[in-house]
Design a protein around this motif. Structure first.
Motif, short mmCIF file in Angstrom:
data_model
loop_
_atom_site.label_atom_id
_atom_site.label_comp_id
_atom_site.label_asym_id
_atom_site.label_seq_id
_atom_site.Cartn_x
_atom_site.Cartn_y
_atom_site.Cartn_z
N PHE A 56 9.96 -4.59 12.41
CA PHE A 56 8.84 -3.69 12.11
C PHE A 56 9.38 -2.44 11.44
CE2 PHE A 56 4.37 -2.74 12.86
CZ PHE A 56 4.33 -1.38 12.58
N GLU A 60 8.65 -0.93 7.53
CA GLU A 60 8.30 0.45 7.22
C GLU A 60 9.32 1.09 6.30
OE1 GLU A 60 5.57 2.83 10.20
OE2 GLU A 60 5.92 2.93 8.03
N GLY A 67 8.16 3.38 -2.04
CA GLY A 67 7.46 4.60 -2.44
C GLY A 67 6.06 4.75 -1.90
N THR A 68 5.60 3.77 -1.14
CA THR A 68 4.24 3.86 -0.64
C THR A 68 4.16 4.26 0.82
OG1 THR A 68 4.07 1.62 0.23
CG2 THR A 68 3.69 1.90 -2.10
N ALA A 70 3.55 3.10 4.61
CA ALA A 70 2.51 2.17 5.01
C ALA A 70 1.14 2.71 4.64
CB ALA A 70 2.60 1.94 6.53
N ALA A 71 1.10 3.88 4.01
CA ALA A 71 -0.17 4.55 3.73
C ALA A 71 -1.06 3.74 2.80
CB ALA A 71 0.09 5.93 3.12
N ARG A 72 -0.42 2.96 1.91
CA ARG A 72 -1.24 2.20 0.97
C ARG A 72 -1.92 1.02 1.63
NH1 ARG A 72 -1.17 2.47 -4.60
NH2 ARG A 72 -0.93 4.60 -5.24
N TRP A 76 1.43 -6.18 6.09
CA TRP A 76 2.77 -6.12 6.68
C TRP A 76 3.57 -7.37 6.37
CZ3 TRP A 76 4.76 -1.80 8.50
CH2 TRP A 76 3.88 -0.77 8.87
N SER B 41 1.92 4.03 11.82
CA SER B 41 1.47 2.74 11.30
C SER B 41 1.23 1.73 12.42
CB SER B 41 2.52 2.19 10.34
OG SER B 41 2.78 3.11 9.33
N ALA B 110 -1.98 10.61 -3.47
CA ALA B 110 -2.62 9.37 -3.02
C ALA B 110 -2.07 8.90 -1.68
CB ALA B 110 -2.43 8.28 -4.08
N ASN B 111 -0.80 9.15 -1.45
CA ASN B 111 -0.21 8.69 -0.19
C ASN B 111 -0.59 9.57 0.99
OD1 ASN B 111 1.31 6.39 -1.20
ND2 ASN B 111 2.54 7.89 -2.29
N ILE B 114 -4.79 8.92 3.47
CA ILE B 114 -5.04 8.31 4.77
C ILE B 114 -4.93 9.35 5.89
CG2 ILE B 114 -2.64 7.61 5.14
CD1 ILE B 114 -5.80 5.59 6.12
#
Lengths: 139, 134
Positions: A56, A60, A67-68, A70-72, A76, B41, B110-111, B114
């Protein structure tokens, strides 16, 4: 055409007990997070939750390196942590995440995992090649 | 029997409380999941799965991004530096009515979107899903 290499890194740490609680209190959730190959590998280990937690963290870390983070909200299971013949972890990207990484010129991703003292940690390095056809777009 | 919107919001709050181990007061409707309540997350995963169990509304983490972005293509939602566009902010206002679009104009990454998502915003999303809306 000049090509240059850029390395982006990501790291994550989490409690093994947090992962254990997630799995214990949400039966079936493991299939949303881990691939069948990951689950099969971890099930064969003496302390599966430690290995699942490390994976996990690795997912992450990889998403951060891409570059993202987990926000995008990429699935998973798009980030799969396997092992090569020498037993080293290796990353396979699938689906939207693979497309996203490719579009940003990410050519390879390496990852390292560890767990001790109830914690699981992973570090990922994404190699981005810029040059003709790829921009190593900043994220 | 279908759950009412109020019941769905309550189920969302219970899921947040159960997953994060916070109090009912802390999980107020305007509390942001990530900044105020410290959700990471793994916690979002936990919350969404609990919501599915209690409401039968299935939302995957990837659905959150789709819902927030509202079908707007990436290159219209944000610019090349991933700063949310004016069109993107208009969309965000629909799903997160509490945000101050004037204050965020030109500087919302954008990030970081959330991080603005509240308990109430999640409740609204679940209610829309339960009602068959996108």
């Amino acid at each position: 055409m000049l090509r240059s290499l850029h390395v982006r890194v990501g790291i994550d740490i989490l409690s093994v007990e947090r992962v254990s609680r997630l799995l214990r209190e949400n039966v079936g959730i493991e299939e949303d997070v881990f691939t069948a190959r990951e689950l099969e590998y971890c099930a064969r280990r003496a302390r599966p939750d430690e290995h699942l937690a490390a994976r996990f963290a690795a997912k992450e870390a990889v998403l951060k390196a891409i570059g993202t983070g987990a926000a995008r909200g990429f699935p998973w299971t798009d980030v799969e942590i396997l092992r090569d013949r020498a037993g080293r972890p290796r990353v396979e990207l699938h689906g939207e995440t693979a497309v996203y990484a490719g579009a940003r010129g990410i050519a390879d991703i390496d990852v390292s995992l560890s767990h001790a003292g109830g914690l699981a940690v992973a570090h990922a390095a994404a190699v981005c090649r810029s040059g003709e056809g790829a921009s190593c777009a900043s994220t | 029997m279908a759950m009412t919107e109020s019941e769905l919001h309550e189920a969302v709050q219970e899921a947040v409380v159960g997953a994060l181990g916070v109090s009912d007061d802390e999980a107020s409707p305007d509390a942001t999941l990530m900044d105020d309540l410290g959700a990471e997350s793994i916690d979002l995963l936990d919350i969404l799965f609990r919501i599915e169990r209690s409401t039968s509304v299935k939302i995957q983490a990837s659905d959150l991004g789709d819902y927030i972005q509202g079908g707007i293509p990436d290159d219209e939602f944000s610019d090349e530096n991933e700063i949310i566009s004016e069109k993107g902010l208009e969309q965000l206002k629909k799903v997160m009515p509490q945000i101050d679009t004037a204050a965020l104009a030109g500087n919302l990454d954008a990030n970081d979107v959330i991080k603005l998502f509240t308990v109430s915003n999640l409740g609204d999303m679940v209610a829309r899903r339960a009602g068959g809306a996108a």
